[in-house]
Design a protein around this motif. Structure first.
Motif: not given
Lengths: 474, 474
Positions: A250-254, A264-265, A360-362, A382-389
């Motif tokens: 979330a910090l990276c996107t913000g 993410l793994l 994403v954290p939630d 997860a493709h975490a940067g996209d919010g895709n888990l």
């Protein structure tokens, strides 16, 4: 909506006659291997046969025959889908396009390629690299999945964070359709061959992601990019908890950081890969974040440093930057291999929710809570940067209780994603497994609009019936 | 297809009653200024009235009333369209959304904004800059045109060469529709709020570029990017002929160069701007190429040098690189002002063909040849890097012969673009002016598919009838 008529005669025999001279598979063992994709626990019907089509003419002939005989057409590429979208419906013809696998044109001057639908994603990538060109969409299935399947599902992948999804790269296509386009089996050309174009409705974009329900894609005109000239940088962060990793995302996107990939793994995924492939990854933490930076020059160096800082601010135990291609490849290979590594251990039900990045954290916290509540074993990539888990729900073979727990957790994860403003499917598609979830997400009005599009373009409900939309049920 | 029923009673009176309390304009002078866009010589009907809607509820109420009374609905934003897409049809209600102009949310954490359709493109850009954010699509009309209009036409612009067109930035929308969505006037939410999502058909993408023919967009959820941190570099090349400039463009693409913008202006355009605005541009050559490079750091410096080399190799008389923002702004302002500068001098019929980049030199040569053959005066501006050319056909007011020459040249330019593998409209849309060209480009089968989509989603043919598609004629 009409459903294909089912005459009382031996349809299988008539189909065989109509497709005489073509490569029609009727061997039960081969058919059963072709009758499903990788969508675990999705319904599979018994096909009448499978046609290994070699040309768009053969596809047209098969579709024409199926329309006449009332035989549903289920198109498949490599069968790597995860939602049951390529599963046989009862008494269908499977249309296997994996042999239509020629790259027809690579046009470096105009940054585009023309391919048949059965070309494997990585095969195109390899061929393009020799021309200094690049086709970005890179689903984790890229060593096996076909470009036609990628287009039919609007496949995402690792680098869509920065470079977009399959739809962004499909300029045009040929497709065998029916209904308003002409008699079933008519091939039309949709979209364009130019960088831009707005002549009429975006029908090519509509077919992308329609999962074979509106016609059969027989050729694709793809947009390319120049191959990046520098080795990418990799930034790794190790976290004591999934939620901390989510906070870093979330910090990276913000902060406006936009790496080429941000994956993410969790520990279960890494361990499964290591047990299988011995890549030398020894995770002693709950989660890894992997970022790839391909911005060239000093700006890329700065971007990598900013990512590492965001990881630390999110709570990383340690971070590491590297331009070592071997080490980076091992880490990204672990990401790509996570799914097959887990699948070796038993059935894997794959979630594919996508939420706003700030959630994403939630969402990761909810996945953990849901797993505990249902006593379901969950490994998360997860493709975490996209919010895709992709929480992967694991069940040992033949363990009915574990299967039920996994299925209950699956539904709860969908609900949680919807509550957080997300979608039930970020990139895998609806197929059979997400039908109900999609209906909850979109509501009856929008589903009715979809049904109307399906009815208008496929009035016989011939193409992949019961997948995505099901106007027959409406 | 049904066309809206026209009862014998006084429809205008009934409409007035149904819209009681809303801001319905019936003054003939005001109506006539609202009844058309900037598409020169496109047919304009007489509207019954214009509703200045202030909310989606008002839009819903108006659409419901129009459906009941059989009054066509023609939606408009700022009316800067160039194809007649917002022109009144006979006895329609003009639905003016320019007052629905609030930015509802700017979400920096998730790089998205929610806006009403009447927000002006540049207003959003200004507001976003204060948050360090950026909405890339930048049609030359951005100081005046609305985001709803941009979405309805899938507007392009200067920086779509590197950053994509409007469709790439519309994540989701609210739209007032009819037919399968429910009674006419029902508002639905299409698309998503997440970075990725494949739950069902891409209906939001289908409405983008449908030019108001499938419903009324009442809210947009837009994808944003971080604002670039560095001043862009500008590379200018001056050429002795249009065709040499075109050759330089083809070289840039073939060498994998991807600047943020690559624009072409011919001498007539520059002179018209200079006569009007006195920016201090003194072109003594036939054409200028303007490139903007926003790649940060040393890689950006290298990119600018490679572009200058490609310009020289294409035949540039001179090239110049600059990071001087004032000088660059003057040049790009000239590009943006070219259209209104020429429009001051008389009617301008705007072409909008797009060809593969390698065909740009050929296409420019054909435009010159066509202009000479018809004795039509043509000034050319182009988003050259995309292959998107805007030959502007000029005719002095009330010069019937010049008008006929312009119209004949217009048709020949379309034919030439199609012969070179291009499209009749790169970014302006079909509206009324490109209906026939679109039919030539797509062929009857694809047009029939479009008609079927229109009929399915707007069975009353209520929304912007006769634009883009015309199933009533089929």
């Amino acid at each position: 909506m009409e459903t294909p008529a089912r005459p009382g005669t031996d349809v299988g025999h008539e189909l065989r006659t109509a497709l005489d001279g073509l490569d029609l598979v009727e061997d039960p063992d081969v058919l059963s291997s072709l009758a499903h994709d990788d969508g675990e626990w999705a319904e599979v019907g018994r096909p009448l046969g499978a046609l290994r089509a070699r040309s768009s003419e053969e596809v047209g002939r098969a579709v024409r025959a199926c329309a006449e005989l009332g035989v549903p057409v289920v198109t498949r590429g490599a069968g790597t889908g995860l939602s049951g979208g390529a599963n046989a419906t009862e008494n269908c013809l499977l249309l296997d396009l994996s042999r239509m696998n020629r790259i027809l044109e690579i046009d470096a001057e105009n940054l585009r390629a023309i391919v048949q639908p059965g070309v494997i994603n990585d095969e195109l990538t390899k061929e393009l690299a020799e021309h200094g060109l690049w086709y970005p969409p890179d689903p984790a299935s890229s060593p096996w999945s076909t470009l036609g399947g990628n287009a039919a599902t609007n496949a995402g992948g690792l680098c869509c964070l920065k470079y977009g999804v399959t739809r962004d790269y499909v300029l045009g296509m040929r497709a065998v359709m029916g209904g308003p386009a002409g008699p079933y089996g008519t091939e039309v050309r949709l979209g364009r061959a130019t960088a831009k174009g707005v002549a009429g409705y975006d029908l090519a974009g509509l077919l992308v992601g329609s999962e074979g329900t509106l016609g059969v894609i027989t050729e694709l005109t793809l947009r390319l990019r120049p191959l990046p000239r520098e080795n990418p940088r990799t930034v790794v962060g190790a976290f004591g908890s999934l939620v901390e990793a989510g906070r870093a995302v979330a910090l990276c996107t913000g902060r406006g950081l936009r790496p080429a990939a941000l994956e993410l793994l969790d520990r279960s995924c890494m361990r499964a890969v290591e047990d299988w492939k011995h890549l030398g990854i020894e995770p002693d933490t709950a989660a890894l974040l992997l970022a790839r930076v391909d911005t060239p020059g000093d700006a890329g160096t700065a971007e990598a440093t900013e990512l590492a800082t965001a990881f630390t601010d999110g709570g990383a135990a340690w971070t590491e930057q590297s331009t070592d291609a071997t080490e980076a490849e091992a880490l990204f290979a672990a990401r790509r291999l996570a799914y097959p590594a887990l699948e070796r251990l038993g059935p894997v039900l794959t979630e594919d929710v996508c939420v706003p990045q700030s959630a994403v954290p939630d969402m990761l916290a909810r996945v953990e809570e849901i797993g505990e509540r249902h006593q379901a074993r969950i490994a998360t990539i997860a493709h975490a940067g996209d919010g895709n888990l992709h929480p992967l729900l694991l069940a040992p073979p033949d363990d009915e209780q574990a299967k039920r727990a996994a299925q209950a957790a699956f539904e709860d994860i969908l609900s949680a994603a919807l509550e957080l403003g997300g979608t039930v499917t970020g990139e895998h598609g609806v197929g059979l497994l997400k039908r109900e979830g999609m209906e909850r997400e979109l509501g009856p009005e929008v589903c009715a609009v979809q049904d109307a599009v399906k009815q208008a373009l496929d009035p016989l409900n011939l193409f992949n019936p019961t997948k995505v939309v099901d106007p027959a049920q409406a």
